[in-house]
Scaffold this motif. Structure first.
Motif, mmCIF file in Angstrom:
data_model
loop_
_atom_site.group_PDB
_atom_site.id
_atom_site.type_symbol
_atom_site.label_atom_id
_atom_site.label_comp_id
_atom_site.label_asym_id
_atom_site.label_seq_id
_atom_site.Cartn_x
_atom_site.Cartn_y
_atom_site.Cartn_z
ATOM 1 N N GLU A 111 0.772 -1.429 -0.138
ATOM 2 C CA GLU A 111 -0.006 -0.023 -0.175
ATOM 3 C C GLU A 111 0.758 1.154 0.026
ATOM 4 O O GLU A 111 0.344 2.431 -0.429
ATOM 5 C CB GLU A 111 -1.057 0.243 1.249
ATOM 6 C CG GLU A 111 -2.055 -0.849 1.344
ATOM 7 C CD GLU A 111 -2.681 -1.295 2.533
ATOM 8 O OE1 GLU A 111 -2.446 -0.582 3.477
ATOM 9 O OE2 GLU A 111 -3.971 -1.951 2.479
ATOM 10 N N ASN A 135 -0.923 2.108 -6.443
ATOM 11 C CA ASN A 135 -1.594 2.197 -5.120
ATOM 12 C C ASN A 135 -1.324 3.497 -4.487
ATOM 13 O O ASN A 135 -1.517 3.677 -3.399
ATOM 14 C CB ASN A 135 -1.184 1.037 -4.415
ATOM 15 C CG ASN A 135 -1.727 -0.249 -4.572
ATOM 16 O OD1 ASN A 135 -2.832 -0.264 -5.160
ATOM 17 N ND2 ASN A 135 -1.009 -1.396 -4.394
ATOM 18 N N GLY A 156 -2.866 -3.690 -7.380
ATOM 19 C CA GLY A 156 -3.901 -2.876 -6.995
ATOM 20 C C GLY A 156 -4.941 -3.996 -6.730
ATOM 21 O O GLY A 156 -5.841 -3.930 -5.438
#
Length: 219
Positions: A81, A156, A106
């Motif tokens: 992330e 991300n 993702g």
């Protein structure tokens, strides 16, 4: 608070000390290059900063998170992330299209498929690859493959992108285009980059260059 801060990072392999107490502070939006002779420990440092390896001792804070206090599963989630990677060899999966390669991190993060696909397409268009969305890596030039890898690193919206010799496998024209791309992304997205490189031109472009020598960093 800095975006990234290390305190006395140490790493040895057997009896060989590679990192002997690394202290580094990176502000949000900075482009910082790390240079040094082959074998000086640049890749070891980058792997630790990118949470791919753990140090023997010392602390690493990214976005206020003491990352090595996390267990392996939590750390993998944090890495997915918060961190993007661009490697010398783009590491694209040959059986997937450019769009599919960019989408993968993702999908791994559990985001909604349509949202991921839309962002992936927008990134590829931004990077000038609108004609290559459905091309396999083997159907793209080296420069196009590396720009696809940059899009994948950004999918991300990471806090920081680590690049390990990102232009080392490119000819001079594509290398220069890639270098300029990093700074355009910093300007347009506020993206932070830490770049390990032997390329003197890229190092000179960075906001700041630090040198690793004898297991320590020097400004």
């Amino acid at each position: 608070m800095p975006l990234l801060q290390t305190t006395n990072i140490r790493r040895s392999y057997g009896n060989l000390p590679v990192l002997k107490g690394i202290n580094l502070s990176i502000e949000s939006g900075e482009v910082v290059s790390i240079v040094g002779a082959s074998g000086a420990g640049k890749t070891t440092l980058l792997q630790i900063l990118g949470t791919l390896d753990r140090p023997d001792s010392g602390d690493l804070q990214i976005n206020g998170q003491n990352v090595f206090a996390l267990n392996d599963r939590q750390l993998a989630k944090f890495r997915n992330e918060q961190i993007g990677f661009v490697f010398q060899f783009n590491n694209l999966l040959p059986e997937f299209t450019a769009l599919e390669n960019v989408c993968l991190p993702g999908f791994i993060s559990g985001k909604e498929e349509q949202e991921v696909r839309e962002r992936a397409e927008a990134l590829l268009v931004t990077l000038g690859l609108q004609e290559r969305l459905n091309h396999l890596p083997s159907q793209m030039s080296g420069g196009e493959q590396q720009r696809t890898a940059v899009a994948r690193a950004l999918i991300n919206k990471p806090a920081i992108v680590f690049a390990d010799e990102p232009s080392g496998n490119l000819d001079s024209r594509n290398a220069e285009e890639l270098h300029q791309l990093f700074f355009r992304l910093r300007q347009e997205l506020g993206q932070t980059f830490i770049i390990v490189t032997h390329n003197e031109m890229l190092a000179a472009l960075a906001d700041r260059t630090v040198t690793i020598r004898d297991g320590l960093l020097f400004n």
